[in-house]
Design a protein around this motif. Structure first.
Motif: not given
Ligand code: ATP
Ligand code: MG
Length: 323
Positions: A41-60
């Motif tokens: 939990n909280g490792a960053g899996k969903t966040t990584a997936v959301r960036m790859l699926a273009t739902l979230l913009r990467p910061d770097a």
């Protein structure tokens, strides 16, 4: 021969306030395979997936999907991917059929084609009986299946499955696993996040283990198991006074750190087994024989797959040893 990469990231970062949810991730996912992303939990899996699926913009950092940059060529990426989220995205008040037909229509299918595709998927996912029922009356396993069905109405080149079996019973998990295998057989690349090592083991050809937004191990299943252990033995002794001797014997035979559980007669250890289950079973049998030779009474002996906890312990242990 170079393999086409479905996903390639370098130094990918996402920060929420002070929290570096994804903290510099490098990944290379070969096309046509299931790639497992394993983490607690909280490792960053969903966040990584959301960036790859273009739902979230990467910061770097950078991420490319089939060669398209997820920020600059977001439309090209979107046309090739589909995401089944951790939380169901179908409409609760609509029936299974209504949901799939509606989504198929939104994807541009004509009415008859939308109906046909919906019926075909409901059938394939064992939901024909429930097709006319409102989704809010589905069981957890049915919900997960209709959600995956919704995400493959148009066969995507890359499908993100975010914890597709969390909370499902063993039978429903197996059904979802079969669906994933069928999707991959059609040529789709799957990135699957999970908290379960056995799930990654069942489905994925390569696995990245992530923790605190970083990749702490990556490789084929065999490589990962060879480094953290293909199996895990749990044993219970008759006499707690024999535990120190049992610990010594196990550590020697298994060449592993032995965990002493709270229960004074219990011990746990990972078994390397050269990365194979067969190797692990042989090594565990040897350990059992050595315990008997040392006169240690074992009441209960079980060999299973290491849990995520044990994988993390082994990985962080090794990092500690290397430092
Ligand atoms: N929109 C957001 N705003 C602020 N913090 C967020 C947001 N999304 C995620 N986080 C934080 O980022 C970290 C990573 O979360 P993420 O959801 O990616 O983890 P996860 O690996 O998917 O976990 P789980 O297995 O519980 O789904 C967590 O600390 C989470 O609280
Ligand atoms: Mg998540």
């Amino acid at each position: 021969m170079s393999t086409e990469l479905a996903i390639e990231t370098t130094g990918l970062v996402k920060v929420f306030g002070e929290n570096r949810a994804v903290d510099g991730i490098d990944l290379a996912v070969p096309a046509g395979t299931v790639y497992g992303v394993l983490g607690p939990n909280g490792a960053g899996k969903t966040t990584a997936v959301r960036m790859l699926a273009t739902l979230l913009r990467p910061d770097a950092g950078q991420a490319r999907v089939f060669g398209h940059d997820v920020v600059r060529d977001a439309d090209a990426v979107r046309s090739r991917v589909s995401l089944t989220g951790q939380y169901a995205s179908v409409d609760e008040d609509l029936t299974g059929t209504e949901n799939l037909v509606l989504l198929a229509r939104l994807l541009g299918h004509g009415k008859p084609a939308a109906r046909a595709r919906a019926a075909q998927l409901l059938e394939a996912f064992g939901l024909s009986e429930a097709a006319g029922r409102q989704v809010k009356n589905y069981s957890g396993g049915m919900r997960r299946r209709i959600d995956i069905a919704a995400s493959i109405l148009n066969t995507p080149d890359l499908l993100f499955l975010d914890e597709p079996t969390t909370g499902l019973d063993p039978r429903s998990r197996n059904q979802v696993w079969d669906i994933v295998r069928a999707v991959v057989a059609q040529g789709t690349t799957v990135m699957l996040t999970t908290q379960y090592l056995d799930e990654a083991d069942q489905l994925a050809s390569r696995i990245a283990v992530i923790d605190h937004g970083r990749v702490i191990a990556e490789g084929t299943k065999g490589e990962l198991k060879a480094s953290v252990g293909a199996g895990s033995v749990h044993l219970r002794l008759r006499d707690p006074a024999q535990r120190p001797e049992a610990e010594r014997v196990l550590a020697l035979v298994l060449d592993a750190t032995v965990q002493l559980d709270h229960d004074p007669v219990a011990l746990t250890a990972t078994v390397g087994g050269h990365g194979t289950e067969k190797g692990a079973a042989e090594q565990a049998a040897r350990a059992l024989a050595e315990l008997a030779r040392a006169g240690i009474h074992v009441d209960n002996f079980a060999l299973g797959q290491p849990s995520l906890d044990e994988v993390f312990l082994a990985l962080t242990d090794r990092k500690g040893a290397a430092a």
